[in-house]
Motif scaffolding. Structure first.
Motif, PDB file in Angstrom:
ATOM      1  N   TYR A 132      38.468  38.214  45.721  1.00  0.00           N
ATOM      2  CA  TYR A 132      39.456  38.987  46.485  1.00  0.00           C
ATOM      3  C   TYR A 132      40.870  38.569  46.082  1.00  0.00           C
ATOM      4  O   TYR A 132      41.746  39.412  45.867  1.00  0.00           O
ATOM      5  N   LEU A 133      41.083  37.271  45.950  1.00  0.00           N
ATOM      6  CA  LEU A 133      42.389  36.761  45.538  1.00  0.00           C
ATOM      7  C   LEU A 133      42.736  37.224  44.128  1.00  0.00           C
ATOM      8  O   LEU A 133      43.878  37.616  43.850  1.00  0.00           O
ATOM      9  N   THR A 134      41.762  37.209  43.240  1.00  0.00           N
ATOM     10  CA  THR A 134      41.992  37.652  41.859  1.00  0.00           C
ATOM     11  C   THR A 134      42.430  39.112  41.821  1.00  0.00           C
ATOM     12  O   THR A 134      43.352  39.484  41.084  1.00  0.00           O
ATOM     13  N   GLU A 135      41.792  39.951  42.629  1.00  0.00           N
ATOM     14  CA  GLU A 135      42.159  41.370  42.695  1.00  0.00           C
ATOM     15  C   GLU A 135      43.604  41.535  43.156  1.00  0.00           C
ATOM     16  O   GLU A 135      44.351  42.368  42.628  1.00  0.00           O
ATOM     17  N   ILE A 136      43.988  40.743  44.155  1.00  0.00           N
ATOM     18  CA  ILE A 136      45.360  40.812  44.669  1.00  0.00           C
ATOM     19  C   ILE A 136      46.359  40.425  43.582  1.00  0.00           C
ATOM     20  O   ILE A 136      47.378  41.102  43.371  1.00  0.00           O
ATOM     21  N   LYS A 137      46.071  39.345  42.876  1.00  0.00           N
ATOM     22  CA  LYS A 137      46.975  38.885  41.823  1.00  0.00           C
ATOM     23  C   LYS A 137      47.103  39.926  40.711  1.00  0.00           C
ATOM     24  O   LYS A 137      48.194  40.136  40.160  1.00  0.00           O
ATOM     25  N   GLN A 138      46.002  40.582  40.390  1.00  0.00           N
ATOM     26  CA  GLN A 138      46.037  41.606  39.340  1.00  0.00           C
ATOM     27  C   GLN A 138      46.913  42.783  39.745  1.00  0.00           C
ATOM     28  O   GLN A 138      47.659  43.328  38.926  1.00  0.00           O
ATOM     29  N   LYS A 139      46.842  43.169  41.010  1.00  0.00           N
ATOM     30  CA  LYS A 139      47.677  44.265  41.506  1.00  0.00           C
ATOM     31  C   LYS A 139      49.156  43.928  41.361  1.00  0.00           C
ATOM     32  O   LYS A 139      49.961  44.749  40.923  1.00  0.00           O
ATOM     33  N   VAL A 140      49.504  42.716  41.745  1.00  0.00           N
ATOM     34  CA  VAL A 140      50.907  42.302  41.689  1.00  0.00           C
ATOM     35  C   VAL A 140      51.376  42.176  40.241  1.00  0.00           C
ATOM     36  O   VAL A 140      52.507  42.535  39.900  1.00  0.00           O
ATOM     37  N   HIS A 141      50.489  41.703  39.387  1.00  0.00           N
ATOM     38  CA  HIS A 141      50.838  41.539  37.973  1.00  0.00           C
ATOM     39  C   HIS A 141      51.174  42.883  37.322  1.00  0.00           C
ATOM     40  O   HIS A 141      52.043  42.962  36.438  1.00  0.00           O
TER      41      HIS A 141
END
Length: 393
Positions: free
Chosen positions: A252-261
Motif C-alpha cells: 500500500y505504501l509503495t503504491e502511494i509513493k509511486q503516485k506521488v513520484h
C-alpha cells in the motif's frame, strides 16, 4: 475522596506498540494512578518487550501469543483466563478495552467466576459496538456474555444507539469519550519556537505542513489524502504532507509513493513512521488532515486540536461530528469528496487569520470537553459506583 480501587486493564496491544487503543489506555492508566487508583495491565507480548515491565509508572504483564493476526486472539484467550486467576487478589475491577476478540469473552468469564466487577470499553464503531456484534454468526452468544458486564462504556452517541438497539439494560451503559493530555499536547508559545522546532526536525522554515497521524493503511484513507495533497501541492509549492505512524501494508505504501513520484512530489511527501514523539510533529504543523473511513474515537484528531491545529477531516457520522463543529474548529468533509477537501485545505493555507482562529477554538474545546483528567474522573465515578464506594467519607 478516597480512591482504593484496584483495576486490571486487559487489552490486545499496549505501548510501545503503536495503536490508538493502547496509547489511550496508557494515558488513562497514568491519570487514574495520579488520582489514587492502583492500575496494572495484562496484554500480549511482542518483539523484544519484557514479560514484566514498567511503562511510564504502570506495571505491565505481557503474555506470549501466536503472532498471526488470525490466531492471536484465540491464543490470548486461555492465557488471559489463567493470568486473571493467578492475579485475582490484586484487582477488584477488570477493565477490558475492546469487545470483538475472543480474549474479551475469556476475561469477562474469568472476572465473573472470580466475583470481580467488569467494565468493557467499546473501541471501534462498526466492529465492536453491540449491534454490529449481534449481526455476527455467534451474535446471540456475544450479547449473552455482554449482559454479564457491569458497565459498558461507549465513546459517543452512535455507540449508545447501537447498544440500546440490542435490548441490553440501559442502566449498564455509560458514555465517556477518550481524553488527551493537554499538557503534553499543547501549542508552542511563539512563532520563534515553532521555527526553531521546524529546523530541529529538518523542515524548511517557509514550508506549510499538512500532518496526518495514524497507521498507514487503507482504512485510514491515506491514499485519498495523498491524492488531495497532489492537487493542493501543485498549486502551492510551499506545501508538504507529513505522515506519522507505522506502516501496516508495505505494498500500500509503495503504491502511494509511486503516485506521488508521477507528479514529482517525492521530496514533499514525508514519511516519519512510528515515533514516540508524535506531539513534536503536530506542534510544527499548519493543518491536521484525517480521512479515515471507520473509527471509534480518533485520538489523533483530539491530540491535533489540543495542539491548536485547525482540522480538515472526513465526516464520520456520530464520530468526528461529535468532536468537530464544521466551520468552527475546522471543516468536516463528506467521505470521498476530494474537491471539497481540496477547497477546505486551500482556504486554511491561504488565510492565516482563519487558521489561527479555528486552531484556538479547537484548543479551547479540547480543554473544556476532552482533557484526560476529566475523562479519568468520569471513570472514577463508574468504579466507585460499581464498588459501592461513597464519594466522600
Amino acid at each position: 475522596m478516597k480512591n482504593n480501587q484496584n483495576v486490571c486493564f486487559v487489552l490486545g496491544s499496549f505501548p510501545p506498540l503503536f495503536t490508538g487503543a493502547g496509547q489511550q489506555a496508557l494515558s488513562l492508566a497514568k491519570e487514574l494512578k495520579k488520582q489514587g487508583v492502583n492500575v496494572f495491565v495484562i496484554t500480549t507480548k511482542a518483539g523484544a518487550c519484557q514479560k514484566e515491565e514498567d511503562i511510564e509508572g504502570i506495571k505491565v504483564y505481557r503474555l506470549a501469543v501466536n503472532s498471526s493476526p488470525c490466531n492471536k486472539g484465540l491464543d490470548f484467550a486461555p492465557k488471559i483466563f489463567v493470568a486473571l486467576f493467578q492475579k485475582r487478589r490484586q484487582y477488584d475491577i477488570v477493565h477490558i478495552h475492546g469487545a470483538c476478540t475472543p480474549f474479551t469473552y475469556a476475561a469477562i468469564l474469568a472476572a465473573r467466576l472470580f466475583g470481580k466487577k467488569i467494565v468493557v470499553k467499546l473501541t471501534l464503531f462498526g466492529d465492536d459496538d453491540p449491534y454490529s456484534l449481534s449481526q455476527r454468526r455467534c451474535g446471540k452468544i456475544f450479547l449473552r456474555v455482554l449482559s454479564w458486564v457491569n458497565r459498558i462504556i461507549g465513546l459517543s452517541e452512535v455507540f449508545r444507539h447501537s447498544y440500546l438497539k440490542t435490548g441490553l439494560p440501559s442502566k449498564a451503559y455509560s458514555q465517556i469519550p477518550n481524553g488527551v493530555d493537554t499538557q503534553k499536547f499543547s501549542p508552542l508559545e511563539s512563532l520563534e519556537q515553532k521555527q526553531k522546532s521546524k529546523k530541529q526536525l529538518g523542515f524548511d522554515l517557509n514550508c506549510k505542513i499538512l500532518v496526518f497521524v495514524g497507521a498507514i493503511c487503507k482504512r485510514k484513507g491515506v491514499d485519498f489524502l495523498v491524492d488531495v495533497f497532489s492537487r493542493v501541492a501543485q498549486n502551492d509549492q510551499s506545501v508538504s504532507l507529513v505522515l506519522v505512524g507505522p506502516v501496516e501494508d508495505e505494498d500500500y505504501l509503495t503504491e502511494i509513493k509511486q503516485k506521488v513520484h508521477q507528479w514529482g512530489g517525492d521530496k514533499r511527501l514525508v514519511f516519519i513512521g512510528k515515533t514516540d514523539n508524535v506531539e513534536d510533529f503536530l506542534k510544527i504543523a499548519d493543518v491536521f488532515v484525517f480521512a479515515s473511513l471507520r473509527e471509534g474515537f480518533p485520538n489523533a484528531l483530539v491530540e491535533a486540536m489540543a495542539c491548536g491545529l485547525p482540522v480538515v477531516v472526513s465526516n464520520i457520522q456520530g464520530i468526528t461530528e461529535a468532536i468537530v463543529a464544521s466551520g468552527q474548529e475546522g471543516f468536516l468533509i463528506p467521505p470521498g469528496d476530494s474537491a471539497a477537501f481540496t477547497v477546505a485545505l486551500t482556504k486554511l493555507l491561504s488565510n492565516e487569520k482563519l487558521a489561527s482562529q479555528m486552531g484556538g477554538q479547537a484548543r479551547r474545546k479540547i480543554e473544556k470537553k476532552f482533557s484526560i483528567s476529566s475523562v479519568a474522573e468520569r471513570y472514577l465515578l463508574v468504579y466507585n459506583d460499581l464498588l459501592g464506594v461513597k464519594l466522600y467519607e
